[in-house]
Scaffold this motif. Structure first.
Motif, PDB file in Angstrom:
ATOM      1  N   ASP A  47     -12.215  37.741   2.181  1.00 46.32           N
ATOM      2  CA  ASP A  47     -12.642  39.050   2.490  1.00 46.32           C
ATOM      3  C   ASP A  47     -13.589  39.337   3.582  1.00 46.32           C
ATOM      4  O   ASP A  47     -13.326  40.262   3.933  1.00 46.32           O
ATOM      5  N   TYR A  48     -14.467  38.437   3.900  1.00 47.31           N
ATOM      6  CA  TYR A  48     -15.306  38.401   4.945  1.00 47.31           C
ATOM      7  C   TYR A  48     -14.774  38.574   6.192  1.00 47.31           C
ATOM      8  O   TYR A  48     -14.923  39.358   7.040  1.00 47.31           O
ATOM      9  N   THR A  49     -13.683  37.600   6.415  1.00 47.11           N
ATOM     10  CA  THR A  49     -12.899  37.796   7.628  1.00 47.11           C
ATOM     11  C   THR A  49     -11.857  38.893   7.968  1.00 47.11           C
ATOM     12  O   THR A  49     -11.934  39.561   8.993  1.00 47.11           O
ATOM     13  N   MET A  50     -11.283  39.344   6.530  1.00 46.14           N
ATOM     14  CA  MET A  50     -10.448  40.584   6.729  1.00 46.14           C
ATOM     15  C   MET A  50     -11.628  41.854   7.067  1.00 46.14           C
ATOM     16  O   MET A  50     -10.920  42.579   7.934  1.00 46.14           O
ATOM     17  N   ARG A  55     -12.419  45.856  11.062  1.00 45.98           N
ATOM     18  CA  ARG A  55     -13.360  46.758  11.909  1.00 45.98           C
ATOM     19  C   ARG A  55     -12.740  46.413  13.361  1.00 45.98           C
ATOM     20  O   ARG A  55     -12.758  47.716  14.141  1.00 45.98           O
ATOM     21  N   TYR A  56     -12.464  45.307  13.961  1.00 42.59           N
ATOM     22  CA  TYR A  56     -12.279  45.193  15.240  1.00 42.59           C
ATOM     23  C   TYR A  56     -10.927  44.780  15.835  1.00 42.59           C
ATOM     24  O   TYR A  56     -10.487  45.476  16.936  1.00 42.59           O
ATOM     25  N   LEU A  57     -10.064  44.216  14.871  1.00 39.07           N
ATOM     26  CA  LEU A  57      -8.620  44.204  15.396  1.00 39.07           C
ATOM     27  C   LEU A  57      -7.602  44.674  14.693  1.00 39.07           C
ATOM     28  O   LEU A  57      -6.687  43.839  14.025  1.00 39.07           O
ATOM     29  N   ARG A  96       3.392  33.287  10.162  1.00 42.44           N
ATOM     30  CA  ARG A  96       2.310  33.178   9.471  1.00 42.44           C
ATOM     31  C   ARG A  96       1.041  32.839  10.220  1.00 42.44           C
ATOM     32  O   ARG A  96       0.906  31.933  10.916  1.00 42.44           O
ATOM     33  N   LYS A  97      -0.029  33.486   9.996  1.00 38.04           N
ATOM     34  CA  LYS A  97      -1.286  33.202  10.667  1.00 38.04           C
ATOM     35  C   LYS A  97      -2.383  32.890   9.522  1.00 38.04           C
ATOM     36  O   LYS A  97      -2.468  33.306   8.687  1.00 38.04           O
ATOM     37  N   GLU A  98      -2.976  31.761  10.055  1.00 35.39           N
ATOM     38  CA  GLU A  98      -3.924  31.201   9.436  1.00 35.39           C
ATOM     39  C   GLU A  98      -5.303  30.801  10.112  1.00 35.39           C
ATOM     40  O   GLU A  98      -5.196  30.745  11.175  1.00 35.39           O
ATOM     41  N   ILE A  99      -6.377  31.108   9.324  1.00 32.98           N
ATOM     42  CA  ILE A  99      -7.892  30.684  10.048  1.00 32.98           C
ATOM     43  C   ILE A  99      -8.367  29.739   9.076  1.00 32.98           C
ATOM     44  O   ILE A  99      -8.409  30.013   7.859  1.00 32.98           O
ATOM     45  N   LYS A 114     -20.608  34.112  11.192  1.00 37.68           N
ATOM     46  CA  LYS A 114     -19.849  35.009  11.621  1.00 37.68           C
ATOM     47  C   LYS A 114     -19.382  34.751  13.193  1.00 37.68           C
ATOM     48  O   LYS A 114     -18.285  35.128  13.401  1.00 37.68           O
ATOM     49  N   MET A 115     -20.231  34.003  13.819  1.00 40.22           N
ATOM     50  CA  MET A 115     -19.796  33.563  15.288  1.00 40.22           C
ATOM     51  C   MET A 115     -18.494  32.956  15.150  1.00 40.22           C
ATOM     52  O   MET A 115     -17.436  32.985  16.101  1.00 40.22           O
ATOM     53  N   ILE A 116     -18.261  32.050  14.243  1.00 39.72           N
ATOM     54  CA  ILE A 116     -17.045  31.083  14.057  1.00 39.72           C
ATOM     55  C   ILE A 116     -15.969  32.048  13.653  1.00 39.72           C
ATOM     56  O   ILE A 116     -14.935  32.036  14.380  1.00 39.72           O
ATOM     57  N   VAL A 117     -16.097  32.704  12.947  1.00 38.21           N
ATOM     58  CA  VAL A 117     -15.069  33.635  12.285  1.00 38.21           C
ATOM     59  C   VAL A 117     -14.604  34.672  13.496  1.00 38.21           C
ATOM     60  O   VAL A 117     -13.440  35.035  13.902  1.00 38.21           O
ATOM     61  N   VAL A 118     -15.540  35.175  14.195  1.00 33.38           N
ATOM     62  CA  VAL A 118     -15.404  36.004  15.467  1.00 33.38           C
ATOM     63  C   VAL A 118     -14.569  35.206  16.355  1.00 33.38           C
ATOM     64  O   VAL A 118     -13.643  35.807  16.930  1.00 33.38           O
ATOM     65  N   HIS A 119     -15.031  34.082  16.586  1.00 33.45           N
ATOM     66  CA  HIS A 119     -14.158  33.229  17.772  1.00 33.45           C
ATOM     67  C   HIS A 119     -12.794  32.970  17.299  1.00 33.45           C
ATOM     68  O   HIS A 119     -11.788  33.145  18.107  1.00 33.45           O
ATOM     69  N   GLU A 120     -12.643  32.764  16.023  1.00 28.84           N
ATOM     70  CA  GLU A 120     -11.210  32.588  15.558  1.00 28.84           C
ATOM     71  C   GLU A 120     -10.260  33.985  15.384  1.00 28.84           C
ATOM     72  O   GLU A 120      -9.147  33.964  15.837  1.00 28.84           O
ATOM     73  N   LEU A 121     -10.881  34.852  15.329  1.00 36.49           N
ATOM     74  CA  LEU A 121     -10.440  36.008  15.285  1.00 36.49           C
ATOM     75  C   LEU A 121      -9.916  36.529  16.614  1.00 36.49           C
ATOM     76  O   LEU A 121      -8.827  37.084  17.002  1.00 36.49           O
ATOM     77  N   ALA A 122     -10.610  36.138  17.604  1.00 35.85           N
ATOM     78  CA  ALA A 122     -10.617  36.351  19.003  1.00 35.85           C
ATOM     79  C   ALA A 122      -9.117  35.874  19.379  1.00 35.85           C
ATOM     80  O   ALA A 122      -8.282  36.482  20.293  1.00 35.85           O
TER      81      ALA A 122
END
Length: 167
Positions: A47-50, A55-57, A96-99, A114-122
């Motif tokens: 939920d946090y990642t989504m 919001r950004y991607l 299928r995409k996984e983080i 958040k920094m780690i999640v942002v890095h993986e989302l990028a």
């Protein structure tokens, strides 16, 4: 000794070394990040990642799974992983995409998670760690570079002295 800081300027390494020598690194981190985050399980992490992804991607590839993974760090020299899998389903190939985020971030400050999640989302948009990748990271988290350094200091603290929130 400071393996997480090897590529930083000498002045940064010296400042970190001073905090370690004086046994003040944990106190410095606690002052800056007094509380760990509340994201404790895989559903909350998803939920946090989504929320950040939406919001950004919004237009990037959908995420099928986001979870804490205890094997990261032991089997990979990473804090998180962005995995793409191709699976056959009904005669069609489905991507299928996984983080996956290292479990050491289950009790970290929210800013570092958040920094780690942002890095993986990028990595959904940029595969390589290039200029565009870091611009995207900074778009999602303006303090990205400072948080990356603080994450490395946090990992140094964990390795040398233990968890700052378990005292």
């Amino acid at each position: 000794m400071l393996k997480y800081l090897l590529h930083y300027p000498q002045t940064v390494i010296e400042q970190a070394q001073r905090l370690i020598t004086e046994e003040r690194l944990g106190a410095w981190l606690l002052k800056k990040y007094p509380e760990p985050h509340e994201v404790r399980n895989n559903k909350a992490l998803y939920d946090y990642t989504m929320a950040l992804k939406n919001r950004y991607l919004r237009k990037s590839a959908p995420l099928n799974k986001v979870l804490f993974d205890g094997k990261i760090g032991q089997t990979h020299q990473a804090l998180g992983l962005n995995i793409s899998r191709t699976m056959a389903h009904g005669g069609k190939l489905k991507a299928r995409k996984e983080i996956r985020i290292g479990t050491l971030f289950q009790h970290a400050p929210e800013e570092l998670l958040k920094m780690i999640v942002v890095h993986e989302l990028a990595h959904l948009r940029e595969a390589d760690h290039n200029r565009s990748f870091y611009q995207l990271c900074c778009h999602m988290e303006p303090d990205y570079h400072q948080l990356e350094l603080d994450t490395r200091l946090y990992m140094t603290q964990l390795e040398m002295f233990g968890d700052i929130y378990q005292r």
